[in-house]
Enzyme design. Structure first.
Site, PDB file in Angstrom:
ATOM      1  N   ARG A 150       0.779  -1.459  -0.106  1.00 43.11           N
ATOM      2  CA  ARG A 150      -0.038  -0.033  -0.073  1.00 43.11           C
ATOM      3  C   ARG A 150       0.595   1.210  -0.052  1.00 43.11           C
ATOM      4  NH1 ARG A 150      -4.615   2.280   2.378  1.00 43.11           N
ATOM      5  NH2 ARG A 150      -4.463   4.529   1.894  1.00 43.11           N
TER       6      ARG A 150
ATOM      7  N   ARG B 222      -5.059   1.981  -4.936  1.00 38.77           N
ATOM      8  CA  ARG B 222      -4.190   1.472  -3.875  1.00 38.77           C
ATOM      9  C   ARG B 222      -4.457  -0.031  -3.976  1.00 38.77           C
ATOM     10  NH1 ARG B 222      -7.782   4.681   0.483  1.00 38.77           N
ATOM     11  NH2 ARG B 222      -7.261   6.226  -1.261  1.00 38.77           N
TER      12      ARG B 222
ATOM     13  N   ASP C  64      -7.016  -1.427   1.010  1.00 41.62           N
ATOM     14  CA  ASP C  64      -7.283  -0.495   2.038  1.00 41.62           C
ATOM     15  C   ASP C  64      -7.946  -1.312   3.153  1.00 41.62           C
ATOM     16  OD1 ASP C  64      -7.637   1.872   3.147  1.00 41.62           O
ATOM     17  OD2 ASP C  64      -9.398   2.480   1.904  1.00 41.62           O
TER      18      ASP C  64
ATOM     19  N   ASP D 173      -9.575  -0.691   6.839  1.00 43.70           N
ATOM     20  CA  ASP D 173     -10.216   0.548   7.714  1.00 43.70           C
ATOM     21  C   ASP D 173     -10.890  -0.244   8.613  1.00 43.70           C
ATOM     22  OD1 ASP D 173      -9.146   2.552   6.630  1.00 43.70           O
ATOM     23  OD2 ASP D 173     -10.990   2.745   4.937  1.00 43.70           O
TER      24      ASP D 173
END
Length: 202
Positions: free
Chosen positions: A118, A127, A130, A132
């Site tokens: 990343r 990307r 990711d 999160d």
């Protein structure tokens, strides 16, 4: 938990085999007082499906983490950029139990991103991966390092739709039922991929 589809236009969650449920529940005995967390995954570079599965496996391999559910895959238009300026994303959500505090879970999320190369040189940039943290237990915090729940989760159908698939009664702390939040959003550009499937780690 694990979901599959009968067709690309008619997603239905299939029953999880009892043996899988027993395996996951048995794994919980290795965790002391675990907390529930929800993590969203996205990739729009390289082999997107392979990357998402690799991230799921890496999270499962983390001491103090047990994956409880893996959502269906959605293909979504990139967020916050001009149309057709980037490849589309594959997105998914995982629900896990963990004994890690939020800060340590965030460190692990960043480590998994870095393992998949990343690069953080552009806001809203493309990307490889990711990762999160969407929610952690019932924690509501405005800590700038890790705001909980994720400050934009309630605005993102590509997070709420897969989460709702695996937890129809889920609540986003401080915001209310995921089903209600999802009902206020358009799903344009957020399409279920019934031909793809991510597996729950064994």
């Amino acid at each position: 938990m694990t979901a599959s589809f009968t067709g690309p236009s008619d997603p239905t969650v299939q029953p999880v085999p009892a043996s899988v449920v027993q395996q996951v529940d048995a794994a919980d005995t290795t965790l002391h007082n675990p907390k529930r967390a929800v993590i969203s995954l996205g990739s729009n570079l390289g082999n997107r499906l392979e990357t998402l599965q690799g991230a799921i496996d890496a999270l499962e391999d983390t001491p103090g983490v047990r994956i409880k559910a893996v959502s269906p895959v959605y293909e979504t238009e990139p967020w916050g950029v001009a149309p057709d300026s980037q490849p589309s994303y594959f997105n998914a959500v995982v629900v896990l139990k963990t004994t890690l505090p939020p800060s340590s879970l965030l460190e692990r999320a960043h480590a998994v991103e870095e393992a998949f190369n990343r690069v953080r040189d552009e806001r809203w940039g493309p990307r490889t991966l990711d990762v999160d943290i969407v929610a952690y237990a019932e924690v509501v915090s405005d800590d700038p390092v890790l705001t909980l729940p994720h400050p934009r989760a309630h605005q993102r159908a590509f997070v709420l739709a897969p989460w709702h698939d695996v937890e129809p009664e889920a609540q986003l702390p401080g915001r209310g039922p995921v089903a209600d939040l999802l009902g206020t959003l358009t799903r344009d550009g957020v399409e279920p991929r019934g031909d793809l499937e991510l597996r729950l780690p064994e």
